[in-house]
Design a protein around this motif. Structure first.
Motif, PDB file in Angstrom:
ATOM      1  N   ILE A 104       0.826  -1.203   0.000  1.00  0.00           N
ATOM      2  CA  ILE A 104       0.000   0.000   0.000  1.00  0.00           C
ATOM      3  C   ILE A 104       0.865   1.261   0.000  1.00  0.00           C
ATOM      4  O   ILE A 104       1.836   1.372   0.743  1.00  0.00           O
ATOM      5  N   PHE A 105       0.471   2.223  -0.830  1.00  0.00           N
ATOM      6  CA  PHE A 105       1.233   3.453  -1.068  1.00  0.00           C
ATOM      7  C   PHE A 105       0.842   4.522  -0.042  1.00  0.00           C
ATOM      8  O   PHE A 105       0.237   5.544  -0.365  1.00  0.00           O
ATOM      9  N   ALA A 106       1.224   4.301   1.223  1.00  0.00           N
ATOM     10  CA  ALA A 106       0.800   5.180   2.317  1.00  0.00           C
ATOM     11  C   ALA A 106       1.301   6.608   2.154  1.00  0.00           C
ATOM     12  O   ALA A 106       0.662   7.553   2.626  1.00  0.00           O
ATOM     13  N   ASN A 107       2.451   6.802   1.505  1.00  0.00           N
ATOM     14  CA  ASN A 107       3.005   8.146   1.351  1.00  0.00           C
ATOM     15  C   ASN A 107       2.048   9.104   0.668  1.00  0.00           C
ATOM     16  O   ASN A 107       2.124  10.321   0.851  1.00  0.00           O
ATOM     17  N   HIS A 108       1.141   8.567  -0.138  1.00  0.00           N
ATOM     18  CA  HIS A 108       0.219   9.417  -0.890  1.00  0.00           C
ATOM     19  C   HIS A 108      -0.647  10.266   0.020  1.00  0.00           C
ATOM     20  O   HIS A 108      -1.079  11.353  -0.381  1.00  0.00           O
ATOM     21  N   ILE A 109      -0.927   9.768   1.217  1.00  0.00           N
ATOM     22  CA  ILE A 109      -1.787  10.533   2.117  1.00  0.00           C
ATOM     23  C   ILE A 109      -1.174  11.901   2.405  1.00  0.00           C
ATOM     24  O   ILE A 109      -1.856  12.932   2.370  1.00  0.00           O
ATOM     25  N   TRP A 110       0.131  11.927   2.706  1.00  0.00           N
ATOM     26  CA  TRP A 110       0.774  13.207   2.987  1.00  0.00           C
ATOM     27  C   TRP A 110       1.037  13.997   1.710  1.00  0.00           C
ATOM     28  O   TRP A 110       0.699  15.185   1.636  1.00  0.00           O
ATOM     29  N   TYR A 111       1.601  13.355   0.711  1.00  0.00           N
ATOM     30  CA  TYR A 111       2.023  14.094  -0.483  1.00  0.00           C
ATOM     31  C   TYR A 111       0.849  14.610  -1.314  1.00  0.00           C
ATOM     32  O   TYR A 111       0.925  15.699  -1.892  1.00  0.00           O
ATOM     33  N   PHE A 112      -0.224  13.840  -1.411  1.00  0.00           N
ATOM     34  CA  PHE A 112      -1.298  14.218  -2.324  1.00  0.00           C
ATOM     35  C   PHE A 112      -2.695  14.181  -1.704  1.00  0.00           C
ATOM     36  O   PHE A 112      -3.680  14.386  -2.407  1.00  0.00           O
ATOM     37  N   GLY A 113      -2.788  13.904  -0.395  1.00  0.00           N
ATOM     38  CA  GLY A 113      -4.097  13.756   0.223  1.00  0.00           C
ATOM     39  C   GLY A 113      -5.003  14.959   0.035  1.00  0.00           C
ATOM     40  O   GLY A 113      -6.184  14.833  -0.317  1.00  0.00           O
ATOM     41  N   ASP A 114      -4.480  16.164   0.288  1.00  0.00           N
ATOM     42  CA  ASP A 114      -5.296  17.370   0.132  1.00  0.00           C
ATOM     43  C   ASP A 114      -5.794  17.518  -1.298  1.00  0.00           C
ATOM     44  O   ASP A 114      -6.948  17.905  -1.542  1.00  0.00           O
ATOM     45  N   GLN A 115      -4.925  17.211  -2.258  1.00  0.00           N
ATOM     46  CA  GLN A 115      -5.307  17.344  -3.665  1.00  0.00           C
ATOM     47  C   GLN A 115      -6.340  16.292  -4.066  1.00  0.00           C
ATOM     48  O   GLN A 115      -7.227  16.566  -4.889  1.00  0.00           O
ATOM     49  N   HIS A 116      -6.246  15.090  -3.472  1.00  0.00           N
ATOM     50  CA  HIS A 116      -7.247  14.070  -3.783  1.00  0.00           C
ATOM     51  C   HIS A 116      -8.626  14.488  -3.263  1.00  0.00           C
ATOM     52  O   HIS A 116      -9.647  14.217  -3.902  1.00  0.00           O
ATOM     53  N   VAL A 117      -8.664  15.159  -2.106  1.00  0.00           N
ATOM     54  CA  VAL A 117      -9.939  15.654  -1.583  1.00  0.00           C
ATOM     55  C   VAL A 117     -10.536  16.697  -2.521  1.00  0.00           C
ATOM     56  O   VAL A 117     -11.728  16.652  -2.857  1.00  0.00           O
ATOM     57  N   GLU A 118      -9.712  17.642  -2.967  1.00  0.00           N
ATOM     58  CA  GLU A 118     -10.223  18.796  -3.700  1.00  0.00           C
ATOM     59  C   GLU A 118     -10.315  18.587  -5.204  1.00  0.00           C
ATOM     60  O   GLU A 118     -11.223  19.133  -5.853  1.00  0.00           O
ATOM     61  N   LEU A 119      -9.400  17.792  -5.773  1.00  0.00           N
ATOM     62  CA  LEU A 119      -9.237  17.828  -7.228  1.00  0.00           C
ATOM     63  C   LEU A 119      -9.447  16.504  -7.949  1.00  0.00           C
ATOM     64  O   LEU A 119      -9.768  16.513  -9.147  1.00  0.00           O
ATOM     65  N   THR A 120      -9.244  15.380  -7.276  1.00  0.00           N
ATOM     66  CA  THR A 120      -9.318  14.122  -8.028  1.00  0.00           C
ATOM     67  C   THR A 120     -10.510  13.251  -7.647  1.00  0.00           C
ATOM     68  O   THR A 120     -11.292  12.851  -8.497  1.00  0.00           O
ATOM     69  N   LEU A 121     -10.669  12.944  -6.350  1.00  0.00           N
ATOM     70  CA  LEU A 121     -11.641  11.927  -5.947  1.00  0.00           C
ATOM     71  C   LEU A 121     -12.754  12.435  -5.041  1.00  0.00           C
ATOM     72  O   LEU A 121     -13.801  11.789  -4.937  1.00  0.00           O
ATOM     73  N   GLY A 122     -12.539  13.554  -4.357  1.00  0.00           N
ATOM     74  CA  GLY A 122     -13.518  14.013  -3.386  1.00  0.00           C
ATOM     75  C   GLY A 122     -13.271  13.391  -2.024  1.00  0.00           C
ATOM     76  O   GLY A 122     -12.604  12.367  -1.888  1.00  0.00           O
ATOM     77  N   ARG A 123     -13.826  14.026  -0.982  1.00  0.00           N
ATOM     78  CA  ARG A 123     -13.498  13.635   0.386  1.00  0.00           C
ATOM     79  C   ARG A 123     -13.887  12.198   0.714  1.00  0.00           C
ATOM     80  O   ARG A 123     -13.126  11.461   1.344  1.00  0.00           O
TER      81      ARG A 123
END
Length: 541
Positions: free
Chosen positions: A400-419
């Motif tokens: 599992i790519f846990a690093n994504h939470i810190w590096y891209f988590g905010d962007q995934h909420v706002e721009l890619t997948l939603g909260r």
């Protein structure tokens, strides 16, 4: 009789449930002879006591189950990333936080190039620079005569200038998936996924295989690993040719080389030929070079909007990603590898890619039943509970790519997948609760190699803005440390040899300046790495 060395430490975290911690470990012939107190090996004969590590905490050498050998060699190109990064020699490179800074930094870098050299950059990620998308017009400010290619941090996209577009023959008449066009019908310079990027890479001499297979690059890779406390690491999309194999055998065969490398053959092409090559490579395996597995590349990158995700797809309405390997080919590859008993590592960023891959493994197992395959689903970023349940039923592992939470988590909420979906990304808690074997990884150089940071991400699930993204998916420190040692070793079928400090296993340790089980969980990422022990040899930083 071979010498027995007893290393003393402030504390030894063993990952062995029979003896969870100790103060001494005895080493003979590069392996752990005994673990316990100062007298743990006395019954074996005369011992030599070594207090070199008495000030440190030892834990099993960390195992990085998803990285790439170019993690060291990429520093031969210009760094154009948003985040600060540290190179193999320990130099800090400051991140570039707007397009003007990127253009200025690359312009300065180009001044040091020869007149005929292309400018190649890496690490760029447009998801952080939302004012406008990097395009050929920006790169043309640097040069219209020198070809320029800037590789995105996910390695699934790039942006090039007009000269590079011209060299590849990309223009308004080009009708190829991944060649992005603007409202005027002309290519913008952005290229998505390998089919679109490869013509540029070939013309500009961007060769990840050649870049990572030199003695210098292998040494850089070992340096990066050692700084992170890693003693076993993958190269998870290798194109290992015969000349490469000779170099790898030579470098890794040296007594002082401090790293075990597991190159995994990229499975792009005809299944029988790939399986034949994997079987041939497996015959050349040594202690420090393990060969024979393959890697399937299915979809792309979520932050690049090229991953295949289920309905409702992307919040911005972007097209639903790109298949690097068509679903029918995924089925064919899985069938052939399972028939031949070859372990597969399968890239699945989006949950649609996971769905296809799980179904393909299931079909292959019906055709060729066999236990113990340990096929590994890699990244697993959008996998839901139902998919983890099926993975468990099929005997699959997850990394599992846990690093994504810190590096891209905010962007995934706002721009890619939603909260809603972002909060269940990289669901290590769900995987563990369902009984699926779990490893955690960095995908270096996509994000920096550092298993303690990766463990911190899985424990705390903090984003760059400090929010906890999906608290229900947090795991404990003990679970995270297990995932970066024994968990990762299990996914590589090396758990009988590495991953814990117990009698009979390789004497591979990470040397730490603090006890990761005693610090505040929020400080886990800050535990200093002082070096490694590999095969009983101490390598201090």
């Amino acid at each position: 009789m071979t010498q027995i060395t007893v290393f003393k430490a402030k504390k030894i975290i063993t990952m062995d449930p029979n003896r969870r911690d100790a103060t001494h470990v005895a080493v003979r012939d590069g392996k752990v002879l005994a673990v316990g107190g100062a007298t743990c090996a006395d019954q074996w004969g005369a011992v030599t006591h070594d207090e070199t590590l008495a000030h440190a905490t030892l834990m099993p050498g960390m195992v990085e189950g998803h990285a790439h050998m170019m993690a060291g060699a990429m520093w031969r190109y210009a760094y154009a990333g948003y985040h600060d990064r540290i190179d193999p020699q320990g130099k800090l490179w400051t991140g570039m936080t707007d397009i003007d800074a990127v253009v200025d930094g690359l312009t300065t870098y180009a001044q040091g190039l020869g007149p005929d050299d292309p400018l190649v950059g890496w690490g760029f990620d447009p998801i952080f620079l939302t004012s406008e998308r990097l395009s050929a017009k920006h790169l043309d400010q640097i040069s219209t005569d020198r070809p320029i290619a800037i590789i995105f941090s996910n390695f699934h996209l790039m942006c090039v200038n007009s000269k590079a577009l011209e060299m590849a023959g990309y223009d308004g008449g080009t009708n190829a998936e991944g060649v992005i066009k603007g409202p005027d019908g002309a290519p913008t310079g952005e290229l998505q996924e390998m089919a679109a990027m490869f013509p540029i890479m070939r013309r500009l001499g961007i060769d990840f295989r050649g870049l990572s297979q030199t003695p210098e690059a292998i040494a850089d890779f070992a340096e990066v690993a050692q700084r992170a406390g890693v003693t076993t690491i993958t190269d998870l999309f290798s194109s290992m040719e015969d000349d490469d194999l000779k170099v790898m055998l030579d470098i890794t065969g040296r007594d002082t080389f401090p790293l075990r490398i597991v190159p995994v053959l990229g499975a792009m092409g005809e299944p029988v030929q790939i399986a034949d090559r994997a079987e041939t490579l497996a015959k050349s395996s040594t202690d420090k070079l393990r060969l024979g597995a393959v890697k399937l590349m299915t979809d792309g990158s979520i932050q690049g909007w090229t991953a295949r995700v289920k309905w409702p797809h992307y919040v911005g309405g972007q097209p639903n990603g790109i298949w690097n390997t068509a679903p029918e080919q995924i089925y064919a590859l899985c069938d052939e590898m399972q028939k031949r008993g070859i372990q597969m590592h399968i890239h699945v960023n989006g949950d649609e890619a996971a769905e296809v891959s799980i179904a393909a493994i299931e079909a292959a197992l019906r055709n060729h039943p066999a236990p113990g395959h340990r096929h590994v689903l890699q990244h697993c970023q959008m996998m839901g509970r139902d998919q983890y349940q099926r993975a468990k039923e099929l005997g699959c592992c997850t990394n599992i790519f846990a690093n994504h939470i810190w590096y891209f988590g905010d962007q995934h909420v706002e721009l890619t997948l939603g909260r809603d979906r972002a909060e269940r990304m990289d669901a290590a808690r769900t995987a563990l609760d369902e009984g699926v074997p779990v490893a955690l990884h960095s995908d270096a150089p996509v994000t920096p190699l550092g298993p303690l940071f990766t463990a911190w991400c899985a424990v705390n699930r903090q984003t760059m803005t400090g929010q906890t993204l999906g608290a229900a998916q947090c795991i404990t420190v003990d679970e995270a440390l297990y995932a970066i040692t024994m968990g990762a070793a299990y996914t590589l079928k090396l758990d009988a040899e590495i991953g814990s400090i117990e009698a009979g296993k390789q004497a591979d340790f990470a040397i730490l300046g603090d006890d990761p089980t005693a610090v505040d969980p929020m400080a886990l990422k800050d535990v200093p790495v002082l070096g490694t022990v590999h095969g009983g040899q101490v390598h201090l930083l």
